[in-house]
Scaffold this motif. Structure first.
Motif, PDB file in Angstrom:
ATOM      1  N   UNK A 167      -5.830  10.476 -16.211  1.00 13.69           N
ATOM      2  CA  UNK A 167      -5.418  11.821 -16.881  1.00 13.69           C
ATOM      3  C   UNK A 167      -4.102  11.241 -17.199  1.00 13.69           C
ATOM      4  N   UNK A 168      -3.543  11.546 -18.376  1.00 12.16           N
ATOM      5  CA  UNK A 168      -2.152  11.241 -18.523  1.00 12.16           C
ATOM      6  C   UNK A 168      -1.301  12.440 -18.826  1.00 12.16           C
ATOM      7  N   UNK A 169       0.152  12.301 -18.519  1.00  9.15           N
ATOM      8  CA  UNK A 169       0.956  13.333 -18.770  1.00  9.15           C
ATOM      9  C   UNK A 169       2.406  12.693 -18.844  1.00  9.15           C
ATOM     10  N   UNK A 170       2.463  12.227 -20.331  1.00  7.75           N
ATOM     11  CA  UNK A 170       3.771  11.446 -20.472  1.00  7.75           C
ATOM     12  C   UNK A 170       3.694  10.114 -19.848  1.00  7.75           C
ATOM     13  N   UNK A 171       5.058  10.274 -19.075  1.00  5.14           N
ATOM     14  CA  UNK A 171       5.023   8.677 -18.349  1.00  5.14           C
ATOM     15  C   UNK A 171       4.517   8.777 -17.133  1.00  5.14           C
ATOM     16  N   UNK A 172       3.679   9.674 -16.692  1.00  5.52           N
ATOM     17  CA  UNK A 172       2.706   9.769 -15.351  1.00  5.52           C
ATOM     18  C   UNK A 172       1.415   9.918 -15.710  1.00  5.52           C
ATOM     19  N   UNK A 173       0.626   9.462 -14.740  1.00  2.00           N
ATOM     20  CA  UNK A 173      -0.788   9.459 -15.036  1.00  2.00           C
ATOM     21  C   UNK A 173      -1.349   9.642 -13.466  1.00  2.00           C
ATOM     22  N   UNK A 174      -2.792  10.073 -13.336  1.00  2.00           N
ATOM     23  CA  UNK A 174      -3.295  10.042 -12.290  1.00  2.00           C
ATOM     24  C   UNK A 174      -4.756   9.456 -12.392  1.00  2.00           C
ATOM     25  N   UNK A 175      -5.268   8.881 -11.402  1.00  4.04           N
ATOM     26  CA  UNK A 175      -6.852   8.498 -11.646  1.00  4.04           C
ATOM     27  C   UNK A 175      -7.426   8.236 -10.450  1.00  4.04           C
ATOM     28  N   UNK A 176      -8.681   8.075 -10.507  1.00  4.62           N
ATOM     29  CA  UNK A 176      -9.667   8.031  -9.345  1.00  4.62           C
ATOM     30  C   UNK A 176     -10.605   6.713  -9.693  1.00  4.62           C
ATOM     31  N   UNK A 177     -10.558   5.802  -8.785  1.00  8.03           N
ATOM     32  CA  UNK A 177     -11.153   4.659  -8.776  1.00  8.03           C
ATOM     33  C   UNK A 177     -12.340   4.598  -7.715  1.00  8.03           C
ATOM     34  N   UNK A 178     -13.610   4.641  -7.954  1.00 14.55           N
ATOM     35  CA  UNK A 178     -14.445   4.394  -6.913  1.00 14.55           C
ATOM     36  C   UNK A 178     -14.571   2.753  -6.741  1.00 14.55           C
ATOM     37  N   UNK A 179     -14.976   2.491  -5.386  1.00 11.36           N
ATOM     38  CA  UNK A 179     -14.778   0.938  -4.960  1.00 11.36           C
ATOM     39  C   UNK A 179     -16.062   0.891  -3.890  1.00 11.36           C
ATOM     40  N   UNK A 180     -16.061  -0.698  -3.916  1.00  7.70           N
ATOM     41  CA  UNK A 180     -16.627  -1.101  -2.742  1.00  7.70           C
ATOM     42  C   UNK A 180     -15.904  -2.139  -2.221  1.00  7.70           C
ATOM     43  N   UNK A 181     -15.699  -2.572  -0.921  1.00  6.56           N
ATOM     44  CA  UNK A 181     -15.056  -3.587  -0.402  1.00  6.56           C
ATOM     45  C   UNK A 181     -15.896  -4.290   0.617  1.00  6.56           C
ATOM     46  N   UNK A 182     -16.152  -5.742   0.579  1.00  4.60           N
ATOM     47  CA  UNK A 182     -16.967  -6.581   1.409  1.00  4.60           C
ATOM     48  C   UNK A 182     -15.952  -7.245   2.116  1.00  4.60           C
ATOM     49  N   UNK A 183     -15.899  -7.576   3.323  1.00  2.00           N
ATOM     50  CA  UNK A 183     -14.761  -8.390   4.045  1.00  2.00           C
ATOM     51  C   UNK A 183     -15.251  -8.606   5.651  1.00  2.00           C
ATOM     52  N   UNK A 184     -14.487  -9.441   6.044  1.00  2.00           N
ATOM     53  CA  UNK A 184     -14.820  -9.826   7.263  1.00  2.00           C
ATOM     54  C   UNK A 184     -13.202  -9.713   8.185  1.00  2.00           C
ATOM     55  N   UNK A 185     -13.293  -9.962   9.442  1.00  2.00           N
ATOM     56  CA  UNK A 185     -11.914  -9.893  10.163  1.00  2.00           C
ATOM     57  C   UNK A 185     -11.518 -11.397  10.803  1.00  2.00           C
TER      58      UNK A 185
END
Length: 161
Positions: A88-106
């Motif tokens: 969603x944009x409002x001039x020089x600002x925007x917001x977003x939602x991004x769904x994700x998966x993260x696979x990792x190890x320590x």
């Protein structure tokens, strides 16, 4: 009121720039490129995890130097799989939602914990000097699975027959 072709083109360019920003975000973090990753944030940008209940955020990092260090020195490694952002944009600002998966190890040692996390980022963007940057990013996990991989041992523990 109908937007002009210039306005429509600018809106498309803005969306594509943020999609590219997010692709660079995932790749540069996965490659441990702290300098590049932190350059995607505003000067005082924030990366944090969403608090659970009354507890404070487990992760709160602010400012490019701290962000660079956080990426480079993270105790885990892995790969991000990001969905396309809802923006969603409002001039020089925007917001977003991004769904994700993260696979990792320590660690890469046998017995090290492995992590699979599913969730989303809520992101506030700012256009600074003509470039879209991340001002504030909050990670929300809705599932986190941890397993221990012991590796495949060679040989037998039984005495030879």
């Amino acid at each position: 009121m109908t937007a002009s072709i210039e306005q429509r083109l600018q809106a498309l360019e803005d969306k594509l720039e943020i999609i590219d920003l997010e692709a660079t975000y995932a790749r540069s973090f996965d490659e441990r490129d702290g300098e590049r990753w932190s350059s995607l944030f505003t000067e005082n940008g924030v990366y944090q995890s969403r608090p659970v209940g009354d507890a404070p955020s487990a992760t709160f990092v602010q400012g490019r130097l701290a962000l660079s260090r956080f990426c480079t020195e993270a105790v885990f490694s892995g790969i991000h799989f990001l969905h396309l952002p809802q923006l969603v944009f409002d001039g020089d600002r925007a917001t977003g939602r991004i769904h994700l998966e993260f696979h990792g190890d320590y660690a890469r040692d046998a017995g090290a914990p492995r992590l699979a996390m599913h969730g989303f980022y809520d992101v506030a963007y700012r256009r600074v000097d003509g470039r879209w940057l991340i001002a504030h990013r909050v990670t929300s996990a809705f599932s986190r699975e941890q397993s221990t991989v012991l590796g495949y041992p060679t040989g037998s523990v039984l005495p030879a027959v």
